[in-house]
Write a protein that holds these residues in place. Structure first.
Motif, PDB file in Angstrom:
ATOM      1  N   LYS A  93       0.863  -1.182   0.000  1.00 36.13           N
ATOM      2  CA  LYS A  93       0.000   0.000   0.000  1.00 36.13           C
ATOM      3  C   LYS A  93       0.902   1.236   0.000  1.00 36.13           C
ATOM      4  O   LYS A  93       1.478   1.575   1.026  1.00 36.13           O
TER       5      LYS A  93
ATOM      6  N   ASP B 268      -2.230   5.679   3.595  1.00 34.26           N
ATOM      7  CA  ASP B 268      -3.547   5.065   3.497  1.00 34.26           C
ATOM      8  C   ASP B 268      -3.553   3.833   4.403  1.00 34.26           C
ATOM      9  O   ASP B 268      -2.812   2.900   4.176  1.00 34.26           O
TER      10      ASP B 268
ATOM     11  N   HIS C 104      -6.185   1.760   5.097  1.00 30.10           N
ATOM     12  CA  HIS C 104      -7.228   0.757   4.885  1.00 30.10           C
ATOM     13  C   HIS C 104      -6.590  -0.587   4.579  1.00 30.10           C
ATOM     14  O   HIS C 104      -5.892  -0.722   3.597  1.00 30.10           O
TER      15      HIS C 104
ATOM     16  N   GLY D 123      -9.124  -4.959   2.570  1.00 31.04           N
ATOM     17  CA  GLY D 123      -9.072  -5.534   1.228  1.00 31.04           C
ATOM     18  C   GLY D 123      -7.768  -6.250   0.935  1.00 31.04           C
ATOM     19  O   GLY D 123      -7.765  -7.378   0.438  1.00 31.04           O
TER      20      GLY D 123
ATOM     21  N   SER E 217      -2.430  -1.602  -3.516  1.00 30.52           N
ATOM     22  CA  SER E 217      -3.750  -1.263  -3.008  1.00 30.52           C
ATOM     23  C   SER E 217      -3.776   0.229  -2.728  1.00 30.52           C
ATOM     24  O   SER E 217      -2.975   0.737  -1.942  1.00 30.52           O
TER      25      SER E 217
ATOM     26  N   HIS F 255      -6.417   3.341  -1.837  1.00 25.99           N
ATOM     27  CA  HIS F 255      -7.775   3.740  -1.455  1.00 25.99           C
ATOM     28  C   HIS F 255      -7.921   5.244  -1.304  1.00 25.99           C
ATOM     29  O   HIS F 255      -9.022   5.745  -1.206  1.00 25.99           O
TER      30      HIS F 255
ATOM     31  N   GLY G  34      -8.504  -1.131  -5.263  1.00 28.06           N
ATOM     32  CA  GLY G  34      -8.927  -0.076  -4.351  1.00 28.06           C
ATOM     33  C   GLY G  34      -9.894   0.880  -5.003  1.00 28.06           C
ATOM     34  O   GLY G  34     -10.595   0.539  -5.947  1.00 28.06           O
ATOM     35  N   ILE G  35      -9.915   2.088  -4.487  1.00 29.30           N
ATOM     36  CA  ILE G  35     -10.807   3.118  -5.021  1.00 29.30           C
ATOM     37  C   ILE G  35     -10.070   3.826  -6.148  1.00 29.30           C
ATOM     38  O   ILE G  35      -9.215   4.687  -5.916  1.00 29.30           O
TER      39      ILE G  35
ATOM     40  N   GLY H  14     -11.705  -2.821  -8.369  1.00 28.13           N
ATOM     41  CA  GLY H  14     -12.347  -1.968  -7.384  1.00 28.13           C
ATOM     42  C   GLY H  14     -13.076  -2.771  -6.329  1.00 28.13           C
ATOM     43  O   GLY H  14     -13.041  -4.004  -6.330  1.00 28.13           O
ATOM     44  N   PRO H  15     -13.747  -2.065  -5.423  1.00 25.03           N
ATOM     45  CA  PRO H  15     -14.528  -2.744  -4.388  1.00 25.03           C
ATOM     46  C   PRO H  15     -15.552  -3.687  -5.024  1.00 25.03           C
ATOM     47  O   PRO H  15     -16.153  -3.371  -6.046  1.00 25.03           O
TER      48      PRO H  15
END
Length: 134
Positions: free
Chosen positions: A11, A15, A17, A20, A62, A64, A93-94, A113-114
């Motif tokens: 990552k 971030d 998160h 995921g 990843s 986000h 990710g986003i 994506g999600p």
């Protein structure tokens, strides 16, 4: 005997998160892949250096918090500085839809994506690595 696919998961940026990427790491291990999971808050240079040192077949990022194009560009640059331009990269990710064509033009082999199905990510990794003959 075919070797296991070795993937680096990381990552970049600030971030935190984790859900995921943690789920993905477990799914990839269950699929027989060797996962090198670097964790969070990484710089592109740290990711590039680790990818080379670990001898991975593919890198999964990843993202986000936005900035996927900028972060990917910096990771690719870090890999180039290490003398490696052929490690495939996938992104999860986003990811804003307007960034997807840019990322694909930059060579990203998969954007997830999600709600993406784990099996489709595993299939993408398998096809990419085996197509590349790695």
């Amino acid at each position: 005997m075919k070797k296991n696919i070795r993937i680096l998961l990381a990552k970049p940026g600030l971030d935190g998160h984790l859900r995921g990427i943690n789920v993905l790491a477990k799914a990839l291990m269950d699929a027989g892949m060797e996962v090198v999971y670097l964790g969070v808050d990484l710089t592109p240079n740290e990711i590039g250096q680790a990818a080379v040192e670990e001898g991975v077949d593919i890198v999964g990022l990843s993202i986000h918090a936005g900035g996927a194009v900028t972060l990917l560009s910096k990771v690719k640059s870090a890999l180039s500085k290490q003398g490696v331009d052929n490690i495939p990269i996938l992104v999860g990710g986003i990811i804003p839809p307007k960034e997807e064509p840019i990322l694909r033009e930059m060579g990203v082999v998969g954007i997830f994506g999600p709600g993406s199905h784990l099996q489709s990510i595993i299939k993408c990794i398998n096809e990419t690595v085996h197509h590349a003959g790695l």
